[in-house]
Structures are given as structure tokens and as C-alpha cells.
Scaffold this active site. Sequence first.
Site, PDB file in Angstrom:
ATOM      1  N   TRP A 209      13.953 -10.583 -20.020  1.00 38.20           N
ATOM      2  CA  TRP A 209      14.970 -11.230 -18.918  1.00 38.20           C
ATOM      3  C   TRP A 209      16.359 -10.945 -18.954  1.00 38.20           C
ATOM      4  CZ3 TRP A 209      12.467 -15.056 -15.158  1.00 38.20           C
ATOM      5  CH2 TRP A 209      13.259 -15.369 -13.932  1.00 38.20           C
TER       6      TRP A 209
ATOM      7  N   TYR B 122      19.060 -23.544 -22.566  1.00 30.24           N
ATOM      8  CA  TYR B 122      18.800 -24.917 -23.150  1.00 30.24           C
ATOM      9  C   TYR B 122      19.120 -24.432 -24.613  1.00 30.24           C
ATOM     10  CZ  TYR B 122      16.080 -28.932 -24.611  1.00 30.24           C
ATOM     11  OH  TYR B 122      15.209 -30.175 -25.107  1.00 30.24           O
ATOM     12  N   SER B 123      19.703 -25.558 -25.417  1.00 36.39           N
ATOM     13  CA  SER B 123      20.132 -25.129 -26.799  1.00 36.39           C
ATOM     14  C   SER B 123      19.260 -26.087 -27.694  1.00 36.39           C
ATOM     15  CB  SER B 123      21.500 -25.490 -27.100  1.00 36.39           C
ATOM     16  OG  SER B 123      21.973 -25.479 -28.504  1.00 36.39           O
TER      17      SER B 123
ATOM     18  N   ARG C 111      20.116 -26.260 -30.741  1.00 38.29           N
ATOM     19  CA  ARG C 111      20.829 -26.433 -31.619  1.00 38.29           C
ATOM     20  C   ARG C 111      21.049 -27.994 -31.628  1.00 38.29           C
ATOM     21  NH1 ARG C 111      26.054 -23.505 -32.780  1.00 38.29           N
ATOM     22  NH2 ARG C 111      26.025 -24.703 -34.428  1.00 38.29           N
TER      23      ARG C 111
ATOM     24  N   ASN D  71      24.500 -12.322  -8.416  1.00 41.38           N
ATOM     25  CA  ASN D  71      24.507 -12.031  -7.030  1.00 41.38           C
ATOM     26  C   ASN D  71      23.490 -11.203  -6.353  1.00 41.38           C
ATOM     27  OD1 ASN D  71      24.871  -8.966  -7.222  1.00 41.38           O
ATOM     28  ND2 ASN D  71      26.958  -9.383  -8.179  1.00 41.38           N
TER      29      ASN D  71
ATOM     30  N   HIS E 160      23.117  -8.447  -4.963  1.00 40.78           N
ATOM     31  CA  HIS E 160      22.692  -6.924  -5.473  1.00 40.78           C
ATOM     32  C   HIS E 160      21.930  -6.895  -6.856  1.00 40.78           C
ATOM     33  CE1 HIS E 160      23.535  -2.695  -6.551  1.00 40.78           C
ATOM     34  NE2 HIS E 160      23.978  -3.126  -7.537  1.00 40.78           N
TER      35      HIS E 160
ATOM     36  N   ARG F 115      11.173  -5.652 -12.275  1.00 42.36           N
ATOM     37  CA  ARG F 115      10.049  -6.730 -12.845  1.00 42.36           C
ATOM     38  C   ARG F 115       9.075  -7.160 -11.746  1.00 42.36           C
ATOM     39  NH1 ARG F 115      11.036  -5.915 -17.966  1.00 42.36           N
ATOM     40  NH2 ARG F 115      13.208  -6.184 -18.541  1.00 42.36           N
TER      41      ARG F 115
END
Length: 308
Positions: A110, A121-122, A124, A212, A214, A223
Amino acid sequence: MVLTAEQRADIEQRRGIWHRTRRPTVAAMEELLYTPMARLDHGFVRVVDYMGDDSAIVQAARVSYGTGTKRVSEDAGLIRYLMRHHHSSPFEMCDIKLHVKLPIFVARQWIRHRTASVNEYSARYSILDKEFYVPDVGDIAPQSRQNHQGRAQEPVSLETALRVQEILRRDAASCYGDYETMLDPEGLGVARELARINLTLGMYTQWYWKVNLHNFMHFLRLRADPHAQREIRVYAEAMMDILKAWVPLTAAAFEEYRLGARTFSATMLKVLRAALAGEEVCQESSGLSKREWQEMNALLDGHLEKRS
């Protein structure tokens, strides 16, 4: 997909808040806001925010004030013209923000679409949930002989598929167990940024993805295509439903001129003109490589092969 009580409460709270605005809104999108659309075994995609609608595209193209007296049919015609001739800036006037929960290996595909703002989402700062993707039996297939980056259409035997599922569950659970062991302050006490190294690509991550219209459609063109890997395609299919709710006129033009259309090279067009003129055509004299000839015939259901 399983939501925690806290997540469900947050969704209900957000859906219960209404904001007075002069901005154009889309009734179908207002219904979709914040609601997760389940994907795969633990994933989802949901609309967090959006800006603009079909009229915003038309307004940008005409550089006019308000909606004027133009009819919907004229708006649809203009949008189809813009789509057909590959105009981009009018579609950039609309934006959307999604919250997506997806396996890490899908996220790596992706993120190749480098046209969005992403906040992930971390691991760390936070501890990842014990959630990992295991494909359904019917989705486990051998390597394709034609497509070097994808699987064959026919699945493996049931016995093999069950064995693959067992390996994936076992390895993911083992890695997560070691992850917890490393994090345990009473045990190894390793920092979260180091302990996460041990996790598999099947673990789930989450992000906010703002783009956006486009570039949203460019993502879908690639995809939502049948050749895309299934695990990312199912997200694209949900996003197609979002597109139809958000900008129905644009969605119809997109399906007609982008998603359902195919491109022919200059040499392919020359061959097609010759065939339509009644001339005999074949791969050897066409100027096309064998692969190009096969691809063109596949799009034409083999009609050129029947004529040669």
C-alpha cells in the site's frame, strides 16, 4: 474483525455528534462516517473525514461560483469528459481520510502509493495486539507459472492448505510470545522498538491515510484490478463502495474509462485497423512481441487469432 468495547463506544460517540456546516456534505458518506467495513480476518477500513463531492469537481473545472443552473446530466457529461481525457486537477479538489487496519505485508504494498499523507500506529510507543493474518484455505495457492509475482488461480490441496495455516499460526504465535517475553519488565525488559523486530509480516498494523480523489482513484485502478494480490484487493473493493457513496458521478465515469478500460499501444492500433480493414494479421508481421500479441488477443477474446 473484533472491536473492543472501548472502540465500539468511541465509534458510537463520534457518530452521535453532529456539526453544523455550510460546506457541501454527502448523505451516503455521513452514514458511512466512522463505521468499520470489515476486511480479512481482523482488518477494516473506515471513513474518518472527507471534503468535497461531485459538484466540487465540476465547480473547479468551470471555475464558477456555486452550482448555477447546470443540470445533473450536464455535470455527469463534464465529469465523463474530464475522466476520458485524463484531466487530474479538478479531481484533486476532493480529499478523503481513512482509518485502515491491515497486515504489515499489505501495508508494505500500500505504501508504494507515495501520494498520500500517512500516520501509522507506532510499535516504538505502543504494544501491538496479538492479531495476525491467516489466509482462508481457498486462498492458499502455488506460485503462478505465468505471473512471477503472484499465485496461481487453482488452490493447493486441502491437506497442504491446512498445513500452511498451521505453520503460519504457529510461527506468528511463537514470535508474539517471544515479543512479550522481551517486553516483560520482570524478564528481559527490552525496549519496544527492539522487541518488535521479532514480529512477522502477518501482524496487523493501523494507519490514517489521507489522499485526494485523483490519487485515490489511481490506487483503485491498480489495486481493484483482478491481477492485484487478493489481500490488498479486498480493501480496494471496500474503497470502491466508498467512492460510489462519495462521488457517484465520478465513480461511474471511473468504472467506465479507467477500471473497465484497457490501453492499446500505437502498434496495436495499427494491427487492429488492418484487421478491421479485412487484412490478414499475424504476430510475426505485426511488429509486436509474442507477449504483447498474447496480451492484446486476451483483451479481444482471441478474435485476432481466429482471423489469422
